[in-house]
Design a protein around this motif. Structure first.
Motif, PDB file in Angstrom:
ATOM      1  N   THR A   1       0.811  -1.146   0.078  1.00  0.00           N
ATOM      2  CA  THR A   1      -0.163  -0.006   0.144  1.00  0.00           C
ATOM      3  C   THR A   1       0.843   1.363  -0.033  1.00  0.00           C
ATOM      4  OG1 THR A   1      -0.090   0.156   2.527  1.00  0.00           O
ATOM      5  CG2 THR A   1      -1.808  -1.215   1.235  1.00  0.00           C
ATOM      6  N   PHE A   2       0.181   2.301  -0.291  1.00  0.00           N
ATOM      7  CA  PHE A   2       1.065   3.522  -0.489  1.00  0.00           C
ATOM      8  C   PHE A   2       0.308   4.825   0.035  1.00  0.00           C
ATOM      9  CE2 PHE A   2      -1.186   3.115  -4.281  1.00  0.00           C
ATOM     10  CZ  PHE A   2      -1.682   4.511  -4.543  1.00  0.00           C
ATOM     11  N   SER A   3       0.928   5.884   0.341  1.00  0.00           N
ATOM     12  CA  SER A   3       0.136   7.082   0.605  1.00  0.00           C
ATOM     13  C   SER A   3       0.887   7.954  -0.218  1.00  0.00           C
ATOM     14  CB  SER A   3       0.224   7.473   2.010  1.00  0.00           C
ATOM     15  OG  SER A   3       1.525   7.868   2.411  1.00  0.00           O
ATOM     16  N   LEU A   4      -0.055   9.382  -0.513  1.00  0.00           N
ATOM     17  CA  LEU A   4       0.272  10.282  -1.620  1.00  0.00           C
ATOM     18  C   LEU A   4       0.191  11.554  -0.643  1.00  0.00           C
ATOM     19  CD1 LEU A   4       1.108  11.154  -4.349  1.00  0.00           C
ATOM     20  CD2 LEU A   4      -1.155  11.413  -4.852  1.00  0.00           C
ATOM     21  N   ALA A   5       1.500  12.354  -0.278  1.00  0.00           N
ATOM     22  CA  ALA A   5       1.060  13.433   0.359  1.00  0.00           C
ATOM     23  C   ALA A   5       1.306  14.523  -0.828  1.00  0.00           C
ATOM     24  CB  ALA A   5       2.169  13.792   1.360  1.00  0.00           C
ATOM     25  N   VAL A   6       0.440  15.787  -0.472  1.00  0.00           N
ATOM     26  CA  VAL A   6       0.065  16.631  -1.615  1.00  0.00           C
ATOM     27  C   VAL A   6       0.361  18.016  -0.785  1.00  0.00           C
ATOM     28  CG1 VAL A   6      -0.964  17.936  -3.081  1.00  0.00           C
ATOM     29  CG2 VAL A   6      -1.107  15.435  -3.415  1.00  0.00           C
ATOM     30  N   ARG A   7       1.093  18.930  -1.164  1.00  0.00           N
ATOM     31  CA  ARG A   7       0.941  20.023  -0.271  1.00  0.00           C
ATOM     32  C   ARG A   7       1.214  21.368  -1.274  1.00  0.00           C
ATOM     33  NH1 ARG A   7       7.005  19.574   2.623  1.00  0.00           N
ATOM     34  NH2 ARG A   7       8.193  19.734   0.727  1.00  0.00           N
ATOM     35  N   GLU A   8       0.644  22.431  -0.839  1.00  0.00           N
ATOM     36  CA  GLU A   8       0.848  23.727  -1.602  1.00  0.00           C
ATOM     37  C   GLU A   8       2.193  24.316  -1.323  1.00  0.00           C
ATOM     38  OE1 GLU A   8      -2.578  25.918  -0.046  1.00  0.00           O
ATOM     39  OE2 GLU A   8      -3.119  26.430  -2.040  1.00  0.00           O
ATOM     40  N   VAL A   9       2.753  25.158  -2.466  1.00  0.00           N
ATOM     41  CA  VAL A   9       4.135  25.852  -2.376  1.00  0.00           C
ATOM     42  C   VAL A   9       3.657  27.164  -2.508  1.00  0.00           C
ATOM     43  CG1 VAL A   9       5.866  26.158  -3.700  1.00  0.00           C
ATOM     44  CG2 VAL A   9       5.267  23.787  -3.603  1.00  0.00           C
ATOM     45  N   SER A  10       4.194  27.930  -1.467  1.00  0.00           N
ATOM     46  CA  SER A  10       3.827  29.434  -1.484  1.00  0.00           C
ATOM     47  C   SER A  10       4.403  30.075  -2.805  1.00  0.00           C
ATOM     48  CB  SER A  10       4.320  29.935  -0.275  1.00  0.00           C
ATOM     49  OG  SER A  10       4.272  31.429  -0.269  1.00  0.00           O
ATOM     50  N   THR A  11       3.936  31.079  -3.517  1.00  0.00           N
ATOM     51  CA  THR A  11       4.471  31.672  -4.465  1.00  0.00           C
ATOM     52  C   THR A  11       4.824  32.888  -4.166  1.00  0.00           C
ATOM     53  OG1 THR A  11       2.338  32.487  -5.142  1.00  0.00           O
ATOM     54  CG2 THR A  11       3.075  30.548  -6.264  1.00  0.00           C
ATOM     55  N   GLU A  12       4.877  33.410  -2.907  1.00  0.00           N
ATOM     56  CA  GLU A  12       5.150  34.671  -2.322  1.00  0.00           C
ATOM     57  C   GLU A  12       6.736  34.470  -1.956  1.00  0.00           C
ATOM     58  OE1 GLU A  12       2.822  35.940   0.753  1.00  0.00           O
ATOM     59  OE2 GLU A  12       0.842  35.391  -0.096  1.00  0.00           O
ATOM     60  N   SER A  13       7.407  35.429  -2.244  1.00  0.00           N
ATOM     61  CA  SER A  13       8.936  35.486  -1.881  1.00  0.00           C
ATOM     62  C   SER A  13       8.806  35.475  -0.581  1.00  0.00           C
ATOM     63  CB  SER A  13       9.522  36.566  -2.610  1.00  0.00           C
ATOM     64  OG  SER A  13       8.803  37.821  -1.923  1.00  0.00           O
ATOM     65  N   GLN A  14       9.945  34.775   0.138  1.00  0.00           N
ATOM     66  CA  GLN A  14      10.033  34.404   1.482  1.00  0.00           C
ATOM     67  C   GLN A  14      11.536  35.244   1.732  1.00  0.00           C
ATOM     68  OE1 GLN A  14       9.616  30.497   2.663  1.00  0.00           O
ATOM     69  NE2 GLN A  14       7.895  30.230   1.701  1.00  0.00           N
ATOM     70  N   GLU A  15      11.430  36.001   2.829  1.00  0.00           N
ATOM     71  CA  GLU A  15      12.505  36.726   3.356  1.00  0.00           C
ATOM     72  C   GLU A  15      13.023  36.122   4.642  1.00  0.00           C
ATOM     73  OE1 GLU A  15      11.869  40.939   3.774  1.00  0.00           O
ATOM     74  OE2 GLU A  15      11.048  41.090   1.732  1.00  0.00           O
ATOM     75  N   PHE A  16      14.383  35.893   4.790  1.00  0.00           N
ATOM     76  CA  PHE A  16      14.997  35.378   5.899  1.00  0.00           C
ATOM     77  C   PHE A  16      15.184  36.693   7.072  1.00  0.00           C
ATOM     78  CE2 PHE A  16      15.856  31.970   2.616  1.00  0.00           C
ATOM     79  CZ  PHE A  16      15.237  31.130   3.514  1.00  0.00           C
ATOM     80  N   LYS A  17      14.799  36.528   8.340  1.00  0.00           N
ATOM     81  CA  LYS A  17      15.311  37.622   8.981  1.00  0.00           C
ATOM     82  C   LYS A  17      16.350  37.392  10.078  1.00  0.00           C
ATOM     83  CE  LYS A  17      10.546  39.386   8.756  1.00  0.00           C
ATOM     84  NZ  LYS A  17       9.148  39.865   9.380  1.00  0.00           N
ATOM     85  N   ASP A  18      16.780  38.450  10.578  1.00  0.00           N
ATOM     86  CA  ASP A  18      18.148  38.096  11.506  1.00  0.00           C
ATOM     87  C   ASP A  18      17.485  37.587  12.832  1.00  0.00           C
ATOM     88  OD1 ASP A  18      19.801  38.583   9.383  1.00  0.00           O
ATOM     89  OD2 ASP A  18      19.950  40.796  10.272  1.00  0.00           O
TER      90      ASP A  18
END
Length: 141
Positions: free
Chosen positions: A124-141
């Motif tokens: 048997t198997f499972s299939l995971a599906v997730r959304e990917v954000s299309t917004e830019s992501q910023e890393f903060k200090d």
């Protein structure tokens, strides 16, 4: 021995707004028809997707699957998917999940997602599906 894939489940993961979000969809096979049952952690994404078909066959003693994922939404969706495989007792086959694959699913379109079991123990198997954000992501200090 012919293996039948009785359960397809999209794994559920919780995430914050900047992380991918996963939806849960499961399909049970019954006399060549599929009853869709949503198990949703992300109701919004779950309402936008449906599994409309699952085909299985044996290839060199490995379970080979094709899952048809259908968009129930008018706009394009930017997603990732991943197969995980389980033995006859329902235990995950460790270290043998596929990597996340990118997928763009256009409005009301269908796509076929192929998967091949990593060993003959996988039934048997499972299939995971997730959304990917299309917004830019910023890393903060």
């Amino acid at each position: 021995m012919k293996y039948i894939v009785p359960l397809l489940a999209v794994l559920m993961l919780s995430a914050c707004a900047t992380q991918p979000v996963t939806s849960g969809i499961s399909v049970e096979q019954s006399k060549n028809s599929f009853n869709e049952q949503l198990r949703v952690d992300n109701l919004d994404l779950g309402n936008k997707l449906a599994i409309t078909d699952v085909k299985t066959r044996q290839t060199n003693q490995l379970t080979d699957v094709v899952v048809t994922l259908s968009s129930q939404y008018k706009k394009s969706q930017y997603l990732q998917y991943q197969f995980n495989w389980f033995d006859k007792d329902g235990f995950i086959i460790k270290g043998n999940h596929s990597p996340w694959q990118a997928l763009t699913l256009f409005g009301f379109a269908k796509t076929q997602l192929p998967g091949l079991a990593p060993s003959s123990d996988a039934v048997t198997f499972s299939l995971a599906v997730r959304e990917v954000s299309t917004e830019s992501q910023e890393f903060k200090d």
